[in-house]
Design a protein around this motif. Structure first.
Motif, mmCIF file in Angstrom:
data_model
loop_
_atom_site.group_PDB
_atom_site.id
_atom_site.type_symbol
_atom_site.label_atom_id
_atom_site.label_comp_id
_atom_site.label_asym_id
_atom_site.label_seq_id
_atom_site.Cartn_x
_atom_site.Cartn_y
_atom_site.Cartn_z
ATOM 1 N N ILE A 253 -58.154 2.191 48.925
ATOM 2 C CA ILE A 253 -57.856 0.769 49.125
ATOM 3 C C ILE A 253 -56.393 0.557 49.509
ATOM 4 N N PRO A 254 -55.416 1.077 48.734
ATOM 5 C CA PRO A 254 -54.025 0.795 49.090
ATOM 6 C C PRO A 254 -53.573 1.442 50.393
ATOM 7 N N LYS A 256 -55.251 2.197 53.042
ATOM 8 C CA LYS A 256 -55.784 1.519 54.222
ATOM 9 C C LYS A 256 -55.024 0.211 54.461
ATOM 10 N N LYS A 257 -54.664 -0.450 53.383
ATOM 11 C CA LYS A 257 -53.827 -1.647 53.501
ATOM 12 C C LYS A 257 -52.467 -1.280 54.077
ATOM 13 N N SER A 260 -52.563 -0.708 57.783
ATOM 14 C CA SER A 260 -52.682 -1.989 58.487
ATOM 15 C C SER A 260 -51.357 -2.744 58.488
ATOM 16 N N LEU A 261 -50.575 -2.639 57.407
ATOM 17 C CA LEU A 261 -49.262 -3.277 57.352
ATOM 18 C C LEU A 261 -48.304 -2.679 58.389
ATOM 19 N N GLY A 268 -61.558 -2.959 57.705
ATOM 20 C CA GLY A 268 -61.688 -3.109 56.263
ATOM 21 C C GLY A 268 -62.248 -1.882 55.588
ATOM 22 N N GLU A 275 -61.035 -5.462 49.240
ATOM 23 C CA GLU A 275 -59.646 -5.582 49.678
ATOM 24 C C GLU A 275 -58.684 -5.586 48.492
ATOM 25 N N MET A 276 -57.472 -5.170 48.747
ATOM 26 C CA MET A 276 -56.456 -5.029 47.715
ATOM 27 C C MET A 276 -56.053 -6.379 47.140
ATOM 28 N N GLU A 278 -53.714 -9.268 46.011
ATOM 29 C CA GLU A 278 -52.514 -9.709 46.716
ATOM 30 C C GLU A 278 -51.227 -9.267 46.011
ATOM 31 N N ALA A 281 -50.683 -5.748 46.802
ATOM 32 C CA ALA A 281 -50.336 -5.599 48.218
ATOM 33 C C ALA A 281 -48.862 -5.909 48.458
#
Length: 296
Positions: A253-254, A256-257, A260-261, A268, A275-276, A278, A281
């Motif tokens: 999860i983290p 992949k976030k 994307s950042l 997703g 999703e992580m 907030e 994140a």
């Protein structure tokens, strides 16, 4: 000779909005790693969400990654399963497709005795014409490969050559190296233990961190091998806050976030991953900036 030395990325799998695999983006990720110091691509592992892939998707993902990499760096295919017959089939087909090596996790959920693990790995090794790295991560599988079992398999089976050790137990790792007299390809499965495992004779790391910091993860290993132990250790310690953020929720999860950042369109997650949170994140983004990673 080891399949690779240094940093192998446990690469994420990008998805389209409908949840199908985005092979165009996967090619971009492979190119990114080949151009930024990664020493091997490890496809269809835990970080790649292999547990939610069909067998057809699994093999297609492996074959495409081999094509995309085009021999620039080795490709190691994750082919483990809790069903021995499935692991045998995936391993056989990945080897036929040209994978440079196979990463085979211990059976999960149904587990196995140590005798069962020996028979499981021997069955795969008989059918798959490629070197095999066993993967011990009891925190996810509930099944640990004991040092004596690792040593027996490496000594008795020619194409079982190594282990990805993610137990977090340095004493267990040391026992493996003692029982094998160091004659094993040992890889760290934990990004916060790269240097300790290299110090015990490890060949490198199969890394989540490398998804977002490929050059630095490579350098932790390269500096160590070049004798710059202090430089390697400094990089390892500098990465700890980022590594902690990358594991603040269940992998992947983290990470992949995080990718994307950085501005890469990786889509997703497949359920049951979500999703992580907030708050997490935001902490992840802060840790990335502190490490020097530029966000989109």
């Amino acid at each position: 000779m080891a399949i690779f030395t240094g940093s192998g990325v446990a690469i994420i799998t990008p998805f389209h909005e409908d949840g199908s695999i985005n092979y165009d983006q996967l090619k971009k990720l492979v190119d990114y790693h080949c151009e930024n110091g990664t020493d091997s691509i490890v496809i269809c592992g835990t970080t790649g969400e292999s547990a939610t892939m069909t067998e057809e998707e699994h093999l297609e993902c492996i074959k495409r990654t081999i094509d995309f990499t085009a021999g620039r760096i080795p490709v190691i295919a994750g082919t483990g399963s809790n069903c021995t017959a499935t692991a045998v089939e995936l391993s056989r087909e990945a080897a036929k497709a040209g994978a440079d090596g196979l990463l085979v996790v211990t059976p999960y959920y149904n587990k196995a005795t140590q005798k069962g693990l020996i028979e499981h790995y021997k069955a795969i090794a008989r059918e798959a014409d490629a070197p095999i790295i066993m993967y011990s991560v009891a925190s996810r599988t509930g099944c640990n490969i004991e040092p004596a079992t690792v040593a027996a398999l490496v000594k008795e089976v020619d194409n079982i050559v190594g282990v990805k050790e993610a137990s977090g137990n340095i004493s267990q790792v040391a026992k493996i190296m003692q029982l094998t007299q160091g004659d094993i390809d040992l890889y760290s499965g934990n990004d916060d233990q790269i240097v300790p495992i290299l110090a015990l004779g490890g060949k490198g790391v199969i890394s989540v961190l490398s998804n977002v910091a490929p050059r630095e993860t490579h350098e932790i290993c390269a500096k160590f091998f070049a004798g710059d132990i202090e430089g390697s250790r400094e990089l390892q310690l500098k990465a700890i806050p980022l590594i902690n953020a990358l594991f603040s929720e269940v992998n992947p999860i983290p990470v992949k976030k995080a990718v994307s950042l950085m501005g890469m369109e990786v889509g997703g997650l497949r359920m049951p991953l979500t999703e992580m949170e907030e708050a997490n994140a935001q902490k992840l983004a802060q840790a990335m900036r502190a490490f020097g990673i530029q966000l989109a």
